[in-house]
Scaffold this motif. Structure first.
Motif, PDB file in Angstrom:
ATOM      1  N   CYS A   1      88.462  25.853  39.944  1.00  0.00           N
ATOM      2  CA  CYS A   1      88.322  25.453  41.345  1.00  0.00           C
ATOM      3  C   CYS A   1      87.144  24.501  41.529  1.00  0.00           C
ATOM      4  O   CYS A   1      86.351  24.259  40.611  1.00  0.00           O
ATOM      5  N   ARG A   2      87.002  23.968  42.737  1.00  0.00           N
ATOM      6  CA  ARG A   2      85.922  23.015  43.016  1.00  0.00           C
ATOM      7  C   ARG A   2      84.556  23.663  42.885  1.00  0.00           C
ATOM      8  O   ARG A   2      83.590  23.028  42.454  1.00  0.00           O
ATOM      9  N   VAL A   3      84.459  24.939  43.249  1.00  0.00           N
ATOM     10  CA  VAL A   3      83.179  25.629  43.135  1.00  0.00           C
ATOM     11  C   VAL A   3      82.793  25.785  41.676  1.00  0.00           C
ATOM     12  O   VAL A   3      81.663  25.480  41.274  1.00  0.00           O
ATOM     13  N   CYS A   4      83.699  26.263  40.850  1.00  0.00           N
ATOM     14  CA  CYS A   4      83.414  26.431  39.429  1.00  0.00           C
ATOM     15  C   CYS A   4      83.105  25.096  38.750  1.00  0.00           C
ATOM     16  O   CYS A   4      82.333  25.045  37.785  1.00  0.00           O
ATOM     17  N   ALA A   5      83.705  24.013  39.247  1.00  0.00           N
ATOM     18  CA  ALA A   5      83.464  22.696  38.656  1.00  0.00           C
ATOM     19  C   ALA A   5      82.003  22.280  38.766  1.00  0.00           C
ATOM     20  O   ALA A   5      81.526  21.470  37.971  1.00  0.00           O
ATOM     21  N   THR A   6      81.281  22.831  39.741  1.00  0.00           N
ATOM     22  CA  THR A   6      79.850  22.534  39.887  1.00  0.00           C
ATOM     23  C   THR A   6      78.993  23.434  39.009  1.00  0.00           C
ATOM     24  O   THR A   6      77.782  23.259  38.947  1.00  0.00           O
ATOM     25  N   GLY A   7      79.611  24.405  38.349  1.00  0.00           N
ATOM     26  CA  GLY A   7      78.863  25.371  37.556  1.00  0.00           C
ATOM     27  C   GLY A   7      78.510  26.634  38.299  1.00  0.00           C
ATOM     28  O   GLY A   7      77.944  27.564  37.720  1.00  0.00           O
ATOM     29  N   ALA A   8      78.851  26.703  39.591  1.00  0.00           N
ATOM     30  CA  ALA A   8      78.505  27.865  40.414  1.00  0.00           C
ATOM     31  C   ALA A   8      79.613  28.913  40.355  1.00  0.00           C
ATOM     32  O   ALA A   8      80.201  29.287  41.377  1.00  0.00           O
ATOM     33  N   GLU A   9      79.885  29.404  39.154  1.00  0.00           N
ATOM     34  CA  GLU A   9      80.931  30.410  39.017  1.00  0.00           C
ATOM     35  C   GLU A   9      80.551  31.725  39.693  1.00  0.00           C
ATOM     36  O   GLU A   9      81.421  32.562  39.965  1.00  0.00           O
ATOM     37  N   ASN A  10      79.282  31.908  39.982  1.00  0.00           N
ATOM     38  CA  ASN A  10      78.843  33.080  40.737  1.00  0.00           C
ATOM     39  C   ASN A  10      79.425  33.088  42.143  1.00  0.00           C
ATOM     40  O   ASN A  10      79.459  34.143  42.796  1.00  0.00           O
ATOM     41  N   HIS A  11      79.898  31.956  42.621  1.00  0.00           N
ATOM     42  CA  HIS A  11      80.493  31.853  43.953  1.00  0.00           C
ATOM     43  C   HIS A  11      81.990  31.554  43.911  1.00  0.00           C
ATOM     44  O   HIS A  11      82.558  31.131  44.927  1.00  0.00           O
ATOM     45  N   CYS A  12      82.627  31.743  42.766  1.00  0.00           N
ATOM     46  CA  CYS A  12      84.063  31.467  42.655  1.00  0.00           C
ATOM     47  C   CYS A  12      84.840  32.286  43.677  1.00  0.00           C
ATOM     48  O   CYS A  12      84.727  33.520  43.711  1.00  0.00           O
ATOM     49  N   PRO A  13      85.647  31.640  44.535  1.00  0.00           N
ATOM     50  CA  PRO A  13      86.375  32.385  45.565  1.00  0.00           C
ATOM     51  C   PRO A  13      87.656  33.041  45.069  1.00  0.00           C
ATOM     52  O   PRO A  13      88.296  33.784  45.817  1.00  0.00           O
ATOM     53  N   PHE A  14      88.028  32.798  43.805  1.00  0.00           N
ATOM     54  CA  PHE A  14      89.319  33.268  43.309  1.00  0.00           C
ATOM     55  C   PHE A  14      89.207  34.315  42.205  1.00  0.00           C
ATOM     56  O   PHE A  14      90.219  34.895  41.805  1.00  0.00           O
TER      57      PHE A  14
END
Length: 345
Positions: free
Chosen positions: A96-109
């Motif tokens: 997802c777009r969030v994980c693409a930034t490296g912020a997998e701690n905020h992955c919504p899925f």
């Protein structure tokens, strides 16, 4: 292989023999060199069958892990057998777009897809070997000692994530308050001293921990009941620009709200059941309240760079894998100085 597992609700975890995992396509198997013991695990051990969030037991504990790459599955690139690494814990979907930034701690899925962090739903690092679902969750450790630095994957990354967001407020003459000088707090004190010119006030109820904070650079170390008066005096009545509450109890969140300045950042990381009220006459005007969760992959690289530069160090007590249940008991009794680390071999 040996593993420390939570096997029965209401009981302490136990060391058992389990089958050594084998890496499938895209997976990496680590020989574990160190695993951190975290206070949040105690909250997990306190859950009963009705409130346990991860389905059924058993669960291999440990969400702070370091190891050496032992085997790689088909299609894995970017790591080599024998490479020392640490595990980035908050796994996301990676797409997802969030994980693409490296912020997998905020992955919504992640939750909907059944993706769970190691030690917090999937098999963790309290074992001789750990299976990692994707090579992107491995961060090179370089020459850093895994025992001394494994806890930076949570006890360093989580406060760093909070502090990094607040750096624009931590100007010369400002005050940063760290509530709780335990496993996370003693690292947070060092990060603040390295990253900003703010005056650091460390707060605790334990005199030994306050002494540790002073030794690590806190300009002031004070007991909880004396904090508001000290901050008022240091700030000439304006308050603290940042409060980092690593306890999160009703008493400490109340303190955080009372000492926060107008426009301050209040970050509550501790899971002690408290909450900071936000509304008219409950907290200073324009104050922001956050509940940070872990940190991003790029931030973990930055934390390890700070360690490599000698800017932060972790106080550790070491235990063998067979002694891991003792480490959890000592943690529950408040007898761990800094962070407890399990060394499987």
């Amino acid at each position: 292989m040996k593993a420390l597992q939570y096997r029965t609700f209401g009981q302490w975890p136990e060391v058992v023999e389990v089958e050594r995992p084998r890496p499938g396509p895209g997976q990496v198997l680590l020989r574990v060199t160190a695993a951190g013991v975290c206070h949040s695990d105690l909250g997990l051990l306190a859950r009963d069958a009705d409130t346990y969030p991860y389905g059924s037991l058993p669960l291999t504990l440990g969400h702070e892990g370091a190891g050496v790459v032992a085997e790689i599955g088909a299609g894995v690139a970017g790591v080599r057998v024998g490479e020392p690494v640490v595990v980035y814990g908050p796994w996301g979907c990676g797409r997802c777009r969030v994980c693409a930034t490296g912020a997998e701690n905020h992955c919504p899925f992640a939750a909907a897809l059944g993706i769970r962090a190691p030690g917090l739903g999937s098999a963790g690092s309290m074992a001789q070997y750990q299976l990692v679902n994707d090579a992107r969750h491995l961060v090179p450790l370089g020459d850093l000692d895994p025992v001394r630095h494994v806890c930076l994957t949570d006890a360093g990354l989580t406060p760093y994530h909070a502090i990094r967001q607040s750096l624009p407020r931590l100007l010369p003459g400002s005050i940063a308050v760290v509530v709780g000088v335990g496993g996370l707090g003693h690292v947070a004190v060092q990060m603040l001293r390295a990253l900003c010119p703010a005056t650091v006030v460390a707060v605790d109820i334990d005199d030994d921990r306050l002494a540790l904070a002073r030794g690590l650079g806190a300009q002031h170390a004070v007991r909880t009941e004396d904090t508001a008066e000290l901050v008022a005096g240091l700030s000439r009545g304006t308050g603290a620009a940042m409060v980092l509450d690593l306890v999160g109890s009703p008493a400490t969140t109340d303190l955080a709200a009372r000492v926060a300045a107008r426009g301050a950042d209040v970050s509550v990381i501790g899971v002690g059941g408290g909450a900071v009220p936000v509304g008219y006459r409950t907290i200073a005007f324009d104050a922001s309240v956050r509940f940070p969760y872990w940190g991003s992959r790029p931030e973990l690289f930055e934390v390890l760079e700070m360690a490599a530069a000698g800017q932060i160090r972790v106080e550790v007590e070491t235990y063998s894998l067979d002694e891991a249940p003792v480490a959890y008991r000592r943690l529950a009794e408040g007898r761990v100085r800094g962070r407890a680390v399990v060394v499987p071999d």
